[in-house]
Write a protein that holds these residues in place. Structure first.
Motif, PDB file in Angstrom:
ATOM      1  N   PHE A 270       0.836  -1.206   0.000  1.00 53.87           N
ATOM      2  CA  PHE A 270       0.000   0.000   0.000  1.00 53.87           C
ATOM      3  C   PHE A 270       0.871   1.255   0.000  1.00 53.87           C
ATOM      4  CE2 PHE A 270      -2.470   3.321   2.223  1.00 53.87           C
ATOM      5  CZ  PHE A 270      -3.482   3.452   1.285  1.00 53.87           C
ATOM      6  N   GLY A 271       0.595   2.148  -0.940  1.00 56.85           N
ATOM      7  CA  GLY A 271       1.356   3.389  -1.066  1.00 56.85           C
ATOM      8  C   GLY A 271       2.662   3.242  -1.818  1.00 56.85           C
ATOM      9  N   HIS A 272       3.090   1.999  -2.061  1.00 57.78           N
ATOM     10  CA  HIS A 272       4.412   1.777  -2.631  1.00 57.78           C
ATOM     11  C   HIS A 272       4.444   1.829  -4.154  1.00 57.78           C
ATOM     12  CE1 HIS A 272       5.402   0.783   1.454  1.00 57.78           C
ATOM     13  NE2 HIS A 272       6.660   0.583   1.142  1.00 57.78           N
ATOM     14  N   SER A 273       3.358   1.477  -4.827  1.00 59.33           N
ATOM     15  CA  SER A 273       3.362   1.617  -6.290  1.00 59.33           C
ATOM     16  C   SER A 273       3.504   3.090  -6.666  1.00 59.33           C
ATOM     17  CB  SER A 273       2.084   1.018  -6.889  1.00 59.33           C
ATOM     18  OG  SER A 273       2.056  -0.383  -6.723  1.00 59.33           O
ATOM     19  N   PHE A 274       2.720   3.943  -6.011  1.00 63.23           N
ATOM     20  CA  PHE A 274       2.883   5.378  -6.200  1.00 63.23           C
ATOM     21  C   PHE A 274       4.269   5.817  -5.708  1.00 63.23           C
ATOM     22  CE2 PHE A 274      -1.759   5.020  -5.975  1.00 63.23           C
ATOM     23  CZ  PHE A 274      -2.161   5.847  -7.026  1.00 63.23           C
TER      24      PHE A 274
ATOM     25  N   HIS B 168      12.798   7.221   1.004  1.00 59.99           N
ATOM     26  CA  HIS B 168      11.799   6.195   0.696  1.00 59.99           C
ATOM     27  C   HIS B 168      10.499   6.424   1.467  1.00 59.99           C
ATOM     28  CE1 HIS B 168      10.032   2.348  -0.295  1.00 59.99           C
ATOM     29  NE2 HIS B 168       9.928   2.052   0.996  1.00 59.99           N
ATOM     30  N   GLY B 169      10.617   6.671   2.765  1.00 59.38           N
ATOM     31  CA  GLY B 169       9.414   6.874   3.569  1.00 59.38           C
ATOM     32  C   GLY B 169       8.627   8.101   3.148  1.00 59.38           C
ATOM     33  N   GLU B 170       9.319   9.136   2.686  1.00 55.73           N
ATOM     34  CA  GLU B 170       8.631  10.337   2.195  1.00 55.73           C
ATOM     35  C   GLU B 170       7.854  10.016   0.927  1.00 55.73           C
ATOM     36  OE1 GLU B 170      11.849  13.647   3.886  1.00 55.73           O
ATOM     37  OE2 GLU B 170      12.068  12.823   1.858  1.00 55.73           O
ATOM     38  N   ALA B 171       8.450   9.216   0.042  1.00 55.33           N
ATOM     39  CA  ALA B 171       7.754   8.811  -1.174  1.00 55.33           C
ATOM     40  C   ALA B 171       6.549   7.938  -0.845  1.00 55.33           C
ATOM     41  CB  ALA B 171       8.717   8.067  -2.099  1.00 55.33           C
ATOM     42  N   VAL B 172       6.705   7.051   0.139  1.00 51.91           N
ATOM     43  CA  VAL B 172       5.591   6.190   0.539  1.00 51.91           C
ATOM     44  C   VAL B 172       4.464   7.011   1.161  1.00 51.91           C
ATOM     45  CG1 VAL B 172       4.897   4.371   2.157  1.00 51.91           C
ATOM     46  CG2 VAL B 172       6.988   4.116   0.796  1.00 51.91           C
TER      47      VAL B 172
ATOM     48  N   MET C 255       0.752   6.993  -0.235  1.00 49.10           N
ATOM     49  CA  MET C 255      -0.455   6.624   0.522  1.00 49.10           C
ATOM     50  C   MET C 255      -1.502   7.732   0.434  1.00 49.10           C
ATOM     51  SD  MET C 255       0.974   4.525   3.850  1.00 49.10           S
ATOM     52  CE  MET C 255       1.867   5.906   4.563  1.00 49.10           C
ATOM     53  N   ALA C 256      -1.056   8.988   0.515  1.00 48.44           N
ATOM     54  CA  ALA C 256      -1.998  10.100   0.384  1.00 48.44           C
ATOM     55  C   ALA C 256      -2.624  10.099  -1.001  1.00 48.44           C
ATOM     56  CB  ALA C 256      -1.280  11.422   0.654  1.00 48.44           C
ATOM     57  N   LEU C 257      -1.823   9.836  -2.030  1.00 45.73           N
ATOM     58  CA  LEU C 257      -2.349   9.780  -3.399  1.00 45.73           C
ATOM     59  C   LEU C 257      -3.297   8.604  -3.579  1.00 45.73           C
ATOM     60  CD1 LEU C 257       0.835  10.631  -5.504  1.00 45.73           C
ATOM     61  CD2 LEU C 257      -1.129  12.113  -5.044  1.00 45.73           C
ATOM     62  N   ALA C 258      -2.990   7.466  -2.946  1.00 40.82           N
ATOM     63  CA  ALA C 258      -3.875   6.301  -3.056  1.00 40.82           C
ATOM     64  C   ALA C 258      -5.245   6.609  -2.456  1.00 40.82           C
ATOM     65  CB  ALA C 258      -3.239   5.099  -2.357  1.00 40.82           C
TER      66      ALA C 258
ATOM     67  N   ASP D 291       2.952   6.179 -16.094  1.00 38.43           N
ATOM     68  CA  ASP D 291       3.791   5.279 -16.896  1.00 38.43           C
ATOM     69  C   ASP D 291       4.680   4.434 -16.006  1.00 38.43           C
ATOM     70  OD1 ASP D 291       5.061   4.391 -19.475  1.00 38.43           O
ATOM     71  OD2 ASP D 291       6.800   5.339 -18.527  1.00 38.43           O
ATOM     72  N   LEU D 292       5.275   5.046 -14.983  1.00 36.66           N
ATOM     73  CA  LEU D 292       6.147   4.303 -14.077  1.00 36.66           C
ATOM     74  C   LEU D 292       5.357   3.290 -13.254  1.00 36.66           C
ATOM     75  CD1 LEU D 292       8.433   7.248 -12.935  1.00 36.66           C
ATOM     76  CD2 LEU D 292       9.198   5.185 -14.143  1.00 36.66           C
ATOM     77  N   ILE D 293       4.171   3.668 -12.799  1.00 39.25           N
ATOM     78  CA  ILE D 293       3.337   2.744 -12.031  1.00 39.25           C
ATOM     79  C   ILE D 293       2.959   1.529 -12.880  1.00 39.25           C
ATOM     80  CG2 ILE D 293       1.087   2.452 -10.930  1.00 39.25           C
ATOM     81  CD1 ILE D 293       1.307   5.325  -9.948  1.00 39.25           C
TER      82      ILE D 293
END
Length: 268
Positions: A166-170, A185-189, A193-196, A241-243
């Protein structure tokens, strides 16, 4: 750290993780074990608050390498013989690393534990500021939660373990887009998660109030929650595209972990 051999996990007909060499010191040790000595067992001593309950760390480690611009695309599953989590080592981390690691703690609440999310809301500041009992509670809770998911789906074949993504694909896509020194990494996650949750709301799956509650909690922890927060605004097409090339994608198409609310994540 010594690591041993494990059969490659098979995600599905189009998603197989073979043994691989890796760049980082820990994963290099893991790969040596995979390639050289089947009897060597792995002992894990995670140092970061994010690593102790993280998605690809104890209690079931993944030896993996980034490839083709994607995180952990090639690798093997290898359960450790022993995991030692010492909360006192977290005192050696700077504030930004602690806050980034906190995103992995919140993740377990958002997947299927709304009561734990309430605990996070009440204890966020204490955990980040160094309260030992808060840290012990959070780490223990997350490890037990992860063990529950992993034991149900050790090799990620049935979708249960995929919820840990969860949150990791984004998040992995965001890491690929941003400079390595710009986002942890945690900032990206956290942003993922917020985007999900935001995407789930736009699809009519999740109430706006739940999405905003998650965003506000993460932002209150000093974490980014928007693409603009980490300097990649206006690049949504690149993100998609990356996802689409994320490790969870299969021949059938894109796989995302979305949410019907806090503690109600599901594989879409």
């Amino acid at each position: 750290i010594a690591c041993g051999w494990s059969p490659a996990g098979r995600y599905g007909e189009t998603n197989w993780k073979p043994p691989s060499l890796v760049a980082s010191d820990v994963d290099a040790a893991g790969s040596l074990g995979v390639l050289e000595k089947a009897e060597i067992r792995q002992l894990c001593f995670p140092r970061r608050v994010g690593a102790q309950p993280a998605d690809d760390q104890p209690p079931v480690a993944i030896e993996a390498i980034d490839a083709l611009g994607q995180k952990n695309l090639l690798g093997t599953f290898h359960p450790p013989a022993l995991v030692v989590c010492d909360p006192s080592v977290l005192d050696t981390l700077d504030d930004r690393q602690l806050r980034a690691g906190y995103a992995e703690v919140v993740k377990y609440a958002l997947i299927d534990d709304p009561r734990f999310f309430g605990w996070c809301e009440a204890n966020r500041a204490a955990l980040i500021e160094g309260d030992r009992q808060a840290r012990i509670h959070a780490i223990g809770h997350c490890l037990r939660s992860k063990a529950r998911f992993v034991s149900d789906d050790l090799h990620d074949l049935h979708g249960r373990r995929a919820l840990l993504n969860f949150g990791h694909s984004f998040g992995h896509a965001i890491e690929a887009m941003a400079a390595s020194d710009r986002v942890l990494h945690g900032e990206a996650v956290a942003t993922g998660m917020a985007l999900a949750f935001q995407f789930s709301h736009r699809l009519g799956l999740c109430p706006r109030s739940e999405s905003e509650r998650v965003r506000d909690h993460l932002a209150g922890a000093g974490l980014p929650t928007r693409l603009s927060d980490i300097g990649v605004a206006g690049r949504s097409h690149e993100l998609v595209d990356l996802i689409s090339r994320d490790k969870k994608a299969t021949g059938a198409g894109l796989t995302l972990i979305l949410a019907r609310g806090i503690g109600a994540a599901f594989v879409a």
